[in-house]
Design an enzyme around this catalytic site. Structure first.
Site, short mmCIF file in Angstrom:
data_model
loop_
_atom_site.label_atom_id
_atom_site.label_comp_id
_atom_site.label_asym_id
_atom_site.label_seq_id
_atom_site.Cartn_x
_atom_site.Cartn_y
_atom_site.Cartn_z
N HIS A 116 0.86 -1.19 0.00
CA HIS A 116 0.00 0.00 0.00
C HIS A 116 0.90 1.24 0.00
CE1 HIS A 116 -3.22 2.43 2.50
NE2 HIS A 116 -3.25 2.78 1.24
N ASP A 150 -4.31 4.27 5.51
CA ASP A 150 -5.65 4.84 5.37
C ASP A 150 -6.19 5.08 6.77
OD1 ASP A 150 -5.51 4.64 2.63
OD2 ASP A 150 -6.70 2.79 2.52
N HIS A 170 -12.31 8.06 3.16
CA HIS A 170 -11.25 7.88 4.14
C HIS A 170 -10.13 8.84 3.77
CE1 HIS A 170 -9.78 5.11 0.93
NE2 HIS A 170 -8.58 5.50 1.32
ZN LIG Z 1 -4.73 4.28 0.83
#
Ligand SMILES: [Zn+2]
Length: 246
Positions: A31, A35, A122
């Protein structure tokens, strides 16, 4: 912010810190960001001082390439260990800064949302060192929770930045006198009430024309209460109270 030894401690870009995806997704794929849970419209803040060096306006439909970030902001911070340091904030609903703006740590830069390649609102947050996206959690303190135990946090040997302990305020001594025996009695009773005599923090001396009462070393709060009592007795106004380093 930079700690005394030069360590970087970034500020959280949101007021609430729930990590829903770590530097690796739960399936193990990279990633290279975290997040953070955020309803659309949640204020997003700069992690540290610096100029905004990139802003993207989402075209409203593309979810691939750089447009996958949606509305996004990047900030260039002071170099860290001789390497360039940037942070990026993505999927915003609204951006409040422009390239070249000098923002301060904690400054509102926009609002979270679901622009770009997302399925739900988010905040996507990146830390970029010399152009390489690093695990953001290594640059933040431990003030966070994860949405589930499966969320990736740290590799072996990694961890949060330790927030330095607050320096205790310097202790002070209050010297009052010469005062009458009656005022000295009142000051001693007050010191007993504060628990100072039990700790050996009050001393009564003969000062020739009266008594001198020495209290301390005291915390700032005890100094303030002592001076307030001395004010009430009219001693401060008479120049009979000295506060000095303990
Ligand atoms: Zn992300």
């Amino acid at each position: 912010m930079r700690l005394a030894d030069g360590t970087v401690l970034l500020g959280w870009p949101l007021a609430q810190h729930t990590v829903t995806a770590g530097n690796y997704y739960n399936d193990g794929s990279a990633h290279n960001a975290i997040d953070l849970r955020a309803a659309a419209g949640t204020p997003a803040y700069a992690a540290e001082d610096g100029p905004v060096d990139w802003v993207q306006a989402w075209d409203g439909r593309t979810t691939t390439g750089v447009q996958s970030y949606g509305n996004a902001v990047r900030i260039r911070h002071a170099d860290a260990g001789g390497k360039s340091l940037q942070t990026r904030y993505a999927h915003l609903s609204q951006v409040l800064v422009r390239p070249g703006d000098a923002v301060k740590a904690g400054q509102l830069i926009g609002y979270s949302g679901q622009s770009g390649n997302v399925t739900a609102p988010h905040l996507h947050f990146e830390v970029i060192l010399d152009g390489v996206r690093r695990n953001p959690l290594v640059w933040l303190d431990d003030d966070f929770t994860t949405a589930s135990p499966a969320v990736y946090t740290y590799a072996a040997g990694e961890g949060p930045v330790a927030r330095p302990a607050q320096q205790p305020a310097a202790l002070q001594r209050v010297v009052i006198g010469p005062v009458t025996a009656g005022d000295a009695d009142i000051l001693q009773k007050f010191a007993a009430w504060l628990g100072l005599d039990a700790r050996g923090l009050v001393r009564r001396e003969d000062a020739g024309s009266g008594a001198r009462v020495v209290l301390g070393p005291l915390s700032a709060g005890d100094v303030r209460m002592t001076v307030e009592l001395a004010d009430y007795l009219g001693l401060t106004q008479a120049g009979l109270v000295k506060v000095e380093a303990a």
